[in-house]
Each structure stands twice: as C-alpha cells, then as structure tokens.
Scaffold this motif. Sequence first.
Motif, PDB file in Angstrom:
ATOM      1  N   GLN A 245       0.810  -1.229   0.000  1.00 38.16           N
ATOM      2  CA  GLN A 245       0.000   0.000   0.000  1.00 38.16           C
ATOM      3  C   GLN A 245       0.840   1.274   0.000  1.00 38.16           C
ATOM      4  O   GLN A 245       0.403   2.310   0.504  1.00 38.16           O
ATOM      5  N   ASP A 264       1.319  -4.235  -4.054  1.00 38.89           N
ATOM      6  CA  ASP A 264      -0.029  -4.739  -3.817  1.00 38.89           C
ATOM      7  C   ASP A 264      -0.903  -4.408  -5.029  1.00 38.89           C
ATOM      8  O   ASP A 264      -0.467  -3.716  -5.947  1.00 38.89           O
ATOM      9  N   TRP A 265      -2.148  -4.903  -5.027  1.00 43.07           N
ATOM     10  CA  TRP A 265      -3.015  -4.788  -6.201  1.00 43.07           C
ATOM     11  C   TRP A 265      -3.613  -3.401  -6.415  1.00 43.07           C
ATOM     12  O   TRP A 265      -4.280  -3.150  -7.403  1.00 43.07           O
ATOM     13  N   ARG A 266      -3.353  -2.472  -5.460  1.00 45.12           N
ATOM     14  CA  ARG A 266      -3.943  -1.138  -5.606  1.00 45.12           C
ATOM     15  C   ARG A 266      -3.155  -0.264  -6.565  1.00 45.12           C
ATOM     16  O   ARG A 266      -3.584   0.839  -6.897  1.00 45.12           O
ATOM     17  N   ASN A 285       0.888  -8.848  -8.723  1.00 44.04           N
ATOM     18  CA  ASN A 285       0.166  -8.178  -7.687  1.00 44.04           C
ATOM     19  C   ASN A 285      -1.320  -8.502  -7.782  1.00 44.04           C
ATOM     20  O   ASN A 285      -2.156  -7.639  -7.603  1.00 44.04           O
ATOM     21  N   ASP A 287      -4.929  -9.522  -6.830  1.00 40.68           N
ATOM     22  CA  ASP A 287      -5.763  -9.390  -5.629  1.00 40.68           C
ATOM     23  C   ASP A 287      -6.078 -10.802  -5.089  1.00 40.68           C
ATOM     24  O   ASP A 287      -6.598 -11.636  -5.832  1.00 40.68           O
ATOM     25  N   HIS A 290      -9.226 -12.526  -6.077  1.00 39.86           N
ATOM     26  CA  HIS A 290      -9.448 -13.069  -7.419  1.00 39.86           C
ATOM     27  C   HIS A 290      -9.309 -14.588  -7.457  1.00 39.86           C
ATOM     28  O   HIS A 290      -9.756 -15.234  -8.401  1.00 39.86           O
ATOM     29  N   ARG A 301      -8.153 -12.219 -15.031  1.00 43.42           N
ATOM     30  CA  ARG A 301      -7.509 -11.350 -14.038  1.00 43.42           C
ATOM     31  C   ARG A 301      -5.980 -11.509 -14.103  1.00 43.42           C
ATOM     32  O   ARG A 301      -5.230 -10.551 -13.957  1.00 43.42           O
ATOM     33  N   GLY A 320      -0.927  -9.712  -4.375  1.00 41.84           N
ATOM     34  CA  GLY A 320      -0.584  -8.387  -3.875  1.00 41.84           C
ATOM     35  C   GLY A 320      -0.399  -8.361  -2.359  1.00 41.84           C
ATOM     36  O   GLY A 320       0.124  -7.393  -1.798  1.00 41.84           O
ATOM     37  N   HIS A 321      -0.839  -9.444  -1.688  1.00 44.79           N
ATOM     38  CA  HIS A 321      -0.596  -9.610  -0.244  1.00 44.79           C
ATOM     39  C   HIS A 321      -0.841 -11.085   0.040  1.00 44.79           C
ATOM     40  O   HIS A 321      -1.063 -11.863  -0.881  1.00 44.79           O
TER      41      HIS A 321
END
Length: 346
Positions: A245, A264-266, A285, A287, A290, A301, A320-321
Amino acid sequence: MNASPALPPFLAACRRQPTAHTPIWIMRQAGRYLPEYRKVREKVGFTALTRSPELAAEVTLQPIRRFAFDASIIFSDIMVPIEGMGVALEYAPGPIIAEPVRTMKQVEALRPLVPERDVPFVMEAIKLTRAGLPAHVPLIGFAGSPFTLFSYLVAGKPSKEFSVPRAFAQAEPEIFARLMDRLADAMIVYLRAQAGAGAQALMLFESWGGLLGPNDYRRIALPPVKRIFDGLKDLDVPLIYFANQCGGSLESIATLDVDVVGLDWRVSLGAARKILGPARAVQGNLDPAHLFAGPDVLKSRVDEVLADAGPGPGHIFNLGHGIWPETDPDAVARLVDYVHEKTARK
Ligand code: 1CP
C-alpha cells in the motif's frame, strides 16, 4: 534474448534477465489454506512450529510438493527475531505483545540480536529446507521492516489503522528514532545470518508503511530501510522490498538500492515500473480475492496482471498480499499452471 540456462527462473527474474516463463510464488504460501498445514498445527502451536527446524522445514516444503512454485519462503514470522531480542509475545493468530514498548527504558532494554544465539532454529530450518528443495526452487529469507515491527511493538497487537504507534511516532520522536535504529541494526544481522545459512534472496516486508503519507514515509520509514539494504549489498543475493500500500511513495522507494519491489493490487505494475525505472524488477500483484473467481475469470484477471507488467524481463508473479486462509488450494494450482503456460517462452 534467450533465457538464462544457469539461474533458476526466480533468481534470473530478480536480476531482470530473461526466463523460460514468468516465475510465481505467493505470500503466505505455507499456511492455513493448506489442509496439510492445518494438520501440523492441530498438534503444535505456532511458536513451537517456528522454533522446530524440522517442522518449519516440513511446512515450508508442503506448498512446493503440491504446486509448481518457482520459489520457497522460509516458514517463520517477522516477530520471531523480536522475541529473540527479549520481547515476550504470543500469536492469536496475529502477534500480541505482553508489554508494548513505549518508553526509552524499554527500548534500551532490548537485547541486540545475535542470531546464532537468540534464534538459531531459523538458520537450522533454512539449512534443512534448502537440503529438501529442488535445485530450481530458490529459498527466500525475510524480515519485517523497522516501521512494521515498530507498529506491532508499540500497538501491542494487530490493528487496521495502528493509530497508537502513528501518534507515538509524532509525539515521541526521540524514542521512536532510537527504536527504529535498534530494529534496523537487528534486521541487518538477522538477514545476513539467513543468507549465511543458505537463503538465496532476502525480502523485507513493509506491511504497514502504507499507513504513512508520502512525507512521513520519506522522513521516518525510508531511512532505516535504506540502511538495512546498504548493510546487505555486499551479499550476492537479490534484495526484495515488499511495499504494501505504498503506491503514494514510489518516488521515494525508487531511491532504494534493491533488485525487486513487491507491490499490492492497488497500484498498476506498469505505472509503478515507470517510476521505479528499468533497473528494478517488480513482484505482484493479483488481488487475493481473485482466487475466489471461477476459472475463466481468474485467467482474465491473471492476463491483466501480465499485460500490466509488460513483456520485458523482471516480473515475478505473486499475489498483492498474503493468500487468505479460506482459499481453495485447487485455485492456486490453476493459477500457477496458467501463469507458466501463458508466459512460456522458447
Ligand atoms: O495460526 C497460524 O498458523 C498462524 C498464522 C501465521 C502464519 C501462517 C502467522 C501469525 N505468521 C505466519 C507465517 C508467516 N508470517 C510467514 C511465512 C509463511 C509464508 O509466507 O509462506 C511470513 C513471511 C510471515 C510474515 C508476516 N507476519 C508479516 C509480513 C507479511 C504480511 O502479511 O504483510 C506480518 C505483517 C506478520 C504478522 C503476523 N503474524 C501472524 C499473523 C496472522 C500476522 C498478521 C497480523 C495482522 O493482520 O496484523
């Protein structure tokens, strides 16, 4: 460019060299989503598990037996060396500190970490795991970043906002700075000991640095991280920084001397690569949510992550985490196989 035949794909990708396929491993790949892990945990508590080299090696190897992962990460926890420094804690399941560290006296009372004396079982587990891993699956050693460790030490428990440590860093800058220094010193010797025992890459988890705005990140989280990586750069192992993040602080992160930045995916991998520059590989990364999509949606994805990373070398696929405990292991198998199939290069 041809794929490097000498290096395992994970290590080649860390060095931004071409690979036969995009390597993949996932954060928390040994853990509660695996029935074989839960079975071990029925008999032994988490602390005992981390202190037994045989059992730690066994659970590290479990996901490697089941999936075609390209890397392994030693089973331990970021708080293990903190216990080694004399802090009493337990896991429920996140770390709970008996006496949160909030005074200069407590900071000075922390024992300087001597890994061989205080956490010898970690190095033993690394040696045993390395002996049990296939040659093409490198072993990653890891530690928590000073700010992330500080957050748990001062809050005393997991938290979404970590408001107590964040306020503490502002209200008590001297105690904060001293604690961050002590943690950085300890993580340098800890990571060096892991490499000495056979860890082939070293990863620093900045799990909670994303709670800071970019100015605070640059002012208080980044300097000790820089010092840690400077203290490791003579080692011949790739260095990975997982910047959870921290998308708003990528310009600062771009100044670090690391091989790989985990995202991460953000954030978009493509946008991050523009800021981080061509000298760094990226890791991530997808999510973790998914993995709950149906097989076809999961593939699309994954395609998005791969397209975002771009065709060049230097991408390590990951979530991503950490993977969620509720995840179906079959979805992980589909993910690994699809990443390999989709990215296969001659
Ligand atoms: O009940 C159980 O079995 C314990 C759950 C658990 C597990 C499986 C904890 C407690 N730690 C671990 C293993 C672990 N932790 C690994 C090795 C396994 C692998 O990746 O395959 C690693 C690398 C960690 C690192 C870790 N611990 C981080 C950094 C990574 C991240 O997720 O950001 C953090 C923040 C921790 C703290 C921690 N320890 C345990 C939990 C449940 C947590 C998170 C608590 C919270 O949400 O704040």
